[in-house]
Enzyme design. Structure first.
Site: not given
Ligand code: 13P
Ligand code: G3H
Ligand code: ZN
Length: 318
Positions: A82-83, A187-188, A220, A263, A266
């Protein structure tokens, strides 16, 4: 059972108008909760690992946990980075992708969304060439997710969203397998301001879908931030005022369109934390981690089953 790419999953999800859940994993309990839910719902599943997760748990533990989950459930699964490349320069980003491709991942994301279009294309193409030569699929991103809720005017807000005019060139030049887009998710757990109407730009998604027929799109920042769990956290000593997510009906709408991967991280954190906070208050004399982690794992499993059944629509697809 085996580690599989997302190719087949996405083709079926696109045709069937549903989406595959991509859940972030950081420890054994979360891996077990997600994969047991997928087994009971007969759902395909993607387990994804961020750089933060790799730092927290060490890469080997995570890949071995996923291997264990496959052995335990008998399910095929995709293991996704991821990312990939976030916060790194292009050479470091490529090295991170390379290390995951070489380390047994079946899918990787190269996140070049903070670069110019030309730089994003160059970096993504480099990663695609390396990954494809080794049977690994690649997700990339166009548009910016973070900070959308802080945008002060429409022009600024539009600049953050994915520009549909760029998607054909990006996909053709990079050879990427799926594309993450920015249409208003973030995100978050604090995605919208209190009183602000949650809104996703389905017009942009529609435009992209028209320009890229049958091409899998990724969403995402798609947690719903269930309010009953926010209340549970806050009623048990937590402080998450004004936590707001994406309404479930919007996610269902996206899943019925070109969005094949949704995705979720959170929401897992929220339920894990809410459960443990609640457990500590209910049983102040307990101090065996297996007791409160059993409770938290069971609640996360129920959450994932709910997502699969009522949001993603991926039950009974295997
Ligand atoms: P959330 O923070 O909405 O759960 O998104 C997670 C995400 O996009 C991980 O790549
Ligand atoms: O998109 C981000 C995901 O929620 C992962 O979060 O980098 O804190 O593991 P993290
Ligand atoms: Zn993401």
């Amino acid at each position: 059972m085996a580690l599989v790419t997302t190719k087949d999953m996405f083709a079926k999800a696109y045709a069937g108008k549903y989406a595959i859940g991509a859940f972030n994993v950081n420890n054994m309990e979360i891996v077990q909760a997600i994969t047991e839910a997928a087994l009971e719902e007969k759902s395909p599943v993607i387990l994804q690992v961020s750089a933060g997760a790799r730092k927290y748990a060490k890469p080997t533990y995570l890949t071995k946990l996923v291997e264990a989950a496959m052995l335990d459930t008998g399910l095929d699964m995709a293991l996704h980075l991821d990312h990939g490349g976030a916060g790194l320069n292009p050479d470091q980003a490529f090295e991170e992708i390379k290390s995951c491709v070489d380390g047994g991942f079946s899918s990787v994301m190269i996140d070049g969304s903070h670069y110019s279009l030309a730089e994003n294309i160059e970096l993504t193409k480099r990663c695609v060439e390396y990954a494809h030569a080794r049977g690994v699929v690649v997700e990339a991103e166009l548009g910016k997710l973070s900070g959308i809720e802080d945008a002060v005017n429409v022009a600024e807000e539009d600049a953050q969203f994915t520009d549909p005019n760029e998607v054909e060139e990006f996909v053709t030049k990079t050879g990427v397998d799926s594309l993450a887009i920015a249409i208003g998710t973030s995100h978050g757990a604090f995605k919208f301001k209190p009183g602000q109407e949650p809104r996703l730009r389905f017009d942009i998604l529609e435009d992209i879908q028209r320009r890229l027929p049958n091409f899998p799109i990724v969403l995402h920042g798609a947690s719903s931030v269930m309010q009953d769990w926010v209340v549970k956290v806050n009623n048990n000593g937590g402080k998450m005022p004004d936590a707001i997510g994406i309404p479930e009906d919007m996610l269902r709408q996206a899943a019925a369109m070109a969005v094949c991967k949704i995705n979720i991280d959170s929401d897992l954190r929220l339920v894990m934390t809410g459960s443990i906070r609640e457990y500590f208050n209910m049983k102040p004399d307990h101090f065996d981690p297996r007791q409160y982690l059993t409770y938290a794992r069971a609640n996360v499993k129920e959450l994932v089953k709910h997502k699969i059944r009522n949001v993603l629509g991926s039950s009974n697809r295997i």
